[in-house]
Design an enzyme around this catalytic site. Sequence first.
Site, PDB file in Angstrom:
ATOM      1  N   GLU A   1      -3.906  -9.487   4.125  1.00 12.51           N
ATOM      2  CA  GLU A   1      -4.739  -9.147   5.285  1.00 12.51           C
ATOM      3  C   GLU A   1      -5.913 -10.096   5.475  1.00 12.51           C
ATOM      4  OE1 GLU A   1      -2.573  -5.414   4.135  1.00 12.51           O
ATOM      5  OE2 GLU A   1      -3.544  -7.068   3.073  1.00 12.51           O
TER       6      GLU A   1
ATOM      7  N   GLU B   1       0.841  -1.212   0.000  1.00 10.25           N
ATOM      8  CA  GLU B   1       0.000   0.000   0.000  1.00 10.25           C
ATOM      9  C   GLU B   1       0.873   1.259   0.000  1.00 10.25           C
ATOM     10  OE1 GLU B   1      -4.150  -1.091   2.113  1.00 10.25           O
ATOM     11  OE2 GLU B   1      -2.392  -1.473   3.363  1.00 10.25           O
TER      12      GLU B   1
END
Length: 702
Positions: free
Chosen positions: A125, A105
């Site tokens: 995640e 990210e």
Amino acid sequence: MTTLYEVHGTVALITLSNPPVNGLGHATRSSITDNLQKANADATVKSIVITGAGKAFSGGADIKEFGTPKALSEPNLHSVILAIENSSKPVVAAIHSVCMGGGLELALGCHYRIAAPGCSVALPEVKLGLLPGAGGTQRLPRVLGVEPALNMIVSGEPVKSELLAQIPGQKLFDKMAQSPESLAEEALAFAQSIADTRPLPLVRDLPCKHPNGDAYFQFARNMVKGMSKDFPAPLKCVDAVEAATKRKFEDGLLFEREIFINLMWTPESRALRHIFMAERAASKIPDVPEDTPKREIKSIAVIGAGTMGGGISMNFLNAGIPVKMLEMKQEALDRGIATIRKNYEAQVKKGKLKQDKYEQRMSLLSTTLSYDDLKDADMVIEAVFEEMGVKEKVFKELDRVMKPGAILASNTSTLDMNKIAGFTQRPQDVIGTHFFSPANVMKLLEVVRAEKTAKDVLATVMALGKKIRKTSVVSGVCDGFIGNRMIEQYSRQAGFLLEEGATPEQVDKAVEKFGFAMGPFRMGDLAGNDIGWAIRKRRYQEKPGMKYSKTADLLCEMGRFGQKTGAGWYDYVPGKRDAIPSQVVVDMIEKHRKDIGVAPRKISDEEIVQRLVYSLVNEAAHILEEGIASKASDIDMVYLTGYGFPIHRGGPMLYADQVGLFNVVQSMNRFAQNPLDDASFWKPAPLLARLAAEGKTFNLST
């Protein structure tokens, strides 16, 4: 310092330096923004490169901060990414080795990205019951395309950088470096080449559409729903990626954040985060420092070529460690080798193992009929019959032949390791290594620390467990150690439920619906009901006051030992493992009820689950209090990896925490009123009673 700052000509180089994987902890996040500010304020700097030191660009969030205020403290990852996007000078991410989670990210927030070949790229995640929470679901579809991005986000699996670079139209990487070694030099040159390019490109400005949007996302939901029945996160990932195609970027970010926060509070995500931490914590032993010197294990000897001996041997062969297997008769050795070959050949046939690897592993295996031939092995593991007299003979022989410093291990599942160690003149070298059947498949290894086991022996065996890809959990010495001591109480409750009115099928279905891989009666049939029978016979001598249902004994007296005899609690068709409810067993149970004067009652599935699971919890609380296990999460790992406890519930101890220990104790007090149950067992363990009274939990919050 968690980042390093250097200037190379006109390029500022910010290097993340937070070993082992450059986790984006609070100090690292603050340091990135400070250095960005410094680079933007320096008139000689025209462009900026962000990279990672050591063996990672960044593995994402810092696990040491999970569940702490620091994880959310400003600058959070959103703020760091915003600072990068708002930099007046171009920022280039130089990606190598590992770029995962928040690390990816972060890179997606940079204006440009250059990657080394061989880099593992992922948004994992979902494996913690979450979704990417810092724009990953909104930015990755913009650079990779919706379908490849959704596949990565929903699976959480890593993909190599060179494969991602081949996706048509991808904008994830602006350039691929020639090699990991040349990345730094190429990144600096690339940063110089784009220093004057304006406007600075932002991933958030890229379009994000799918030509068959609604139909594709419906298809994706149908696929994901079938694969993720107990976990909400994968379907929420689909919702978030769909939002990237339908909403403005900022609205998509808010939607992603809302989902992320909601998922954080689900029991499923708490369970997965707990397991993630518990797996790492299991290797930490309170009084054995991590830098304890370890003994060198270059060769293994295994006593016994049966099911367990063969399975244990395969673990070491798979890890490239030579094994010498001992038996008393040549035909037993031949049978053992044939089974190992058969197991490997099945893997070759399925394409899971290459022929040359199979041959290489078999070349590491040798056999003998003489204890004297084992003298040079660094470690020996016995996997012989579970009877103390047999163990005594084996360990006395091993004590005679093994070289000084060799580790002597027993695969016993219940016997007293202190007594076994006492058969030798070197109790400091003796340890329990309780593998679970099939030993080449099951992840759990209970490492049993005897009274005199040396710390370096314990440290060595724990490291060896990691090498053979086991989840190793340390147990102290008691009858059954952690897992089998608890399962005995679970099995007792299952028997009482039959006497009170349930059927084997009802009990199994109730706990399987709860999420267990297999109910207690199907499990008994698979393992062999005669094993439990032998333990109960020992119990009748040692603890004559302990109460058991007689149904299991009656079953064994009928010769119904399970799948191996074609009949147990269920009937079995030859060649198949399907459990078929047995009228013979139902009749036996009904007759037994009449014989003991019990009128059957209707028992709810909720009562079945509570009695079985809370029996595990209460016994586990005793185990913790006695110091047999050093922490509650170790007990959870034993049950998750060795006994089929449902992953999405996080283990018996975390499940009890989530139900509330006060509620668990209330239920136990209710069960104690049942005259057909064992009232003395349902007295809450002192630790459980104390924690419940204080409003505390077994595990610290996850």
